[in-house]
Design an enzyme around this catalytic site. Structure first.
Site, PDB file in Angstrom:
ATOM      1  N   ARG A  51     102.261  25.925  14.978  1.00 57.67           N
ATOM      2  CA  ARG A  51     102.928  25.267  16.111  1.00 57.67           C
ATOM      3  C   ARG A  51     104.371  24.976  15.696  1.00 57.67           C
ATOM      4  O   ARG A  51     104.701  23.888  15.254  1.00 57.67           O
ATOM      5  CB  ARG A  51     102.198  23.983  16.491  1.00 57.67           C
ATOM      6  CG  ARG A  51     102.749  23.301  17.750  1.00 57.67           C
ATOM      7  CD  ARG A  51     101.935  22.063  18.090  1.00 57.67           C
ATOM      8  NE  ARG A  51     102.400  21.433  19.311  1.00 57.67           N
ATOM      9  CZ  ARG A  51     103.384  20.524  19.356  1.00 57.67           C
ATOM     10  NH1 ARG A  51     103.971  20.139  18.234  1.00 57.67           N
ATOM     11  NH2 ARG A  51     103.771  20.008  20.505  1.00 57.67           N
ATOM     12  N   SER A 123      94.893  23.868  26.263  1.00 62.40           N
ATOM     13  CA  SER A 123      94.818  22.410  26.268  1.00 62.40           C
ATOM     14  C   SER A 123      94.464  21.935  27.670  1.00 62.40           C
ATOM     15  O   SER A 123      95.106  22.346  28.649  1.00 62.40           O
ATOM     16  CB  SER A 123      96.155  21.797  25.848  1.00 62.40           C
ATOM     17  OG  SER A 123      96.455  22.101  24.512  1.00 62.40           O
ATOM     18  N   LYS A 152     103.015  14.319  18.303  1.00 64.59           N
ATOM     19  CA  LYS A 152     103.641  14.862  19.501  1.00 64.59           C
ATOM     20  C   LYS A 152     104.327  13.711  20.235  1.00 64.59           C
ATOM     21  O   LYS A 152     103.659  12.847  20.805  1.00 64.59           O
ATOM     22  CB  LYS A 152     102.590  15.512  20.409  1.00 64.59           C
ATOM     23  CG  LYS A 152     101.895  16.706  19.770  1.00 64.59           C
ATOM     24  CD  LYS A 152     100.908  17.337  20.719  1.00 64.59           C
ATOM     25  CE  LYS A 152     100.211  18.531  20.099  1.00 64.59           C
ATOM     26  NZ  LYS A 152      99.242  19.166  21.019  1.00 64.59           N
TER      27      LYS A 152
END
Length: 229
Positions: A51, A123, A152
């Protein structure tokens, strides 16, 4: 069939979602990100997602080179290599799959670009989003944040395991990975809610000993034999 190393995954049932490690270069507080990834794999991570996004993230050739290095490590440990959001990169490096969020690419379009033989994760936060992911051809869904997370900055409010239980009850055959502030001590609760495993970022990437941190999660899964690879 998605290929990683010398192994072919003919179906998602043969992929272990137990400890899904997610990492980008910015998630590693100290040390070499590749060394952290190798330690996590040695500790028993069963799936890896790159990511690499946001301010300060690698781009272009640097991102491609880092992705290939991560992929090679995954191949050594026979672990699927997943790319977050970047479909072009996933195809360029011949990744085993891709994971997209609700604000990223449309999952149906991604499946069309990937073809039928790569892993697609999506997600989701509701039963309706899970149903849409299934219709788009998702192989698994990620749900969270279960607990509060700092990995996040724009993460939603922690929702506990309620959503996981709802989706698991509605779609019992759908593999679910929990994410968000999860520790090894919470694994029993996560598994009891209907998830097949947990996605972890900072608990491993930010740990002083990534291998030991991963091993603790594997032990919490009830499979200590997977610690040594």
């Amino acid at each position: 069939m998605a290929i990683c190393g010398n192994r072919r995954w003919k179906s998602l049932e043969s992929i272990d979602l137990g400890l899904y490690f997610i990492m980008g270069t910015k998630d590693v507080r100290s040390g070499n990100p590749l060394a952290v990834l190798e330690s996590a794999l040695r500790g028993g991570a069963t799936l890896f997602q790159l990511r690499e996004k946001g301010p300060g993230a690698l781009e272009g050739e640097e991102k491609f080179a880092f992705a290939k290095s991560c992929q090679r490590l995954c191949q050594v440990f026979d672990v699927p290599f997943i790319v977050n959001d970047d479909v072009d990169l996933a195809l360029a490096v011949d990744a085993d799959g891709i994971h997209v969020g609700q604000d990223d690419w449309d999952a149906a379009r991604v499946r069309k670009r990937l073809g039928p033989d790569r892993i697609l994760g999506v997600s989701v936060h509701t039963v309706a989003e899970a149903e849409a992911a299934i219709a788009a051809g998702a192989n698994y869904v990620g749900m969270g944040p279960v607990f509060g997370t700092r990995s996040k900055p724009n993460a939603r409010t922690a929702a506990g395991t309620v959503g996981i239980r709802e989706v698991a009850a509605r779609f019992p055959e759908l593999p679910i990975v929990a994410i968000g502030g999860i520790t090894a001590g919470a694994m029993a609760e996560i598994l009891a809610s209907g998830a097949q495993g947990a996605a972890v970022i900072s608990a491993i990437a930010g740990a002083g000993d990534a291998e030991q941190a991963a091993a603790e999660f594997v032990a919490a899964l009830g499979r200590p034999e997977a610690v040594m690879r």
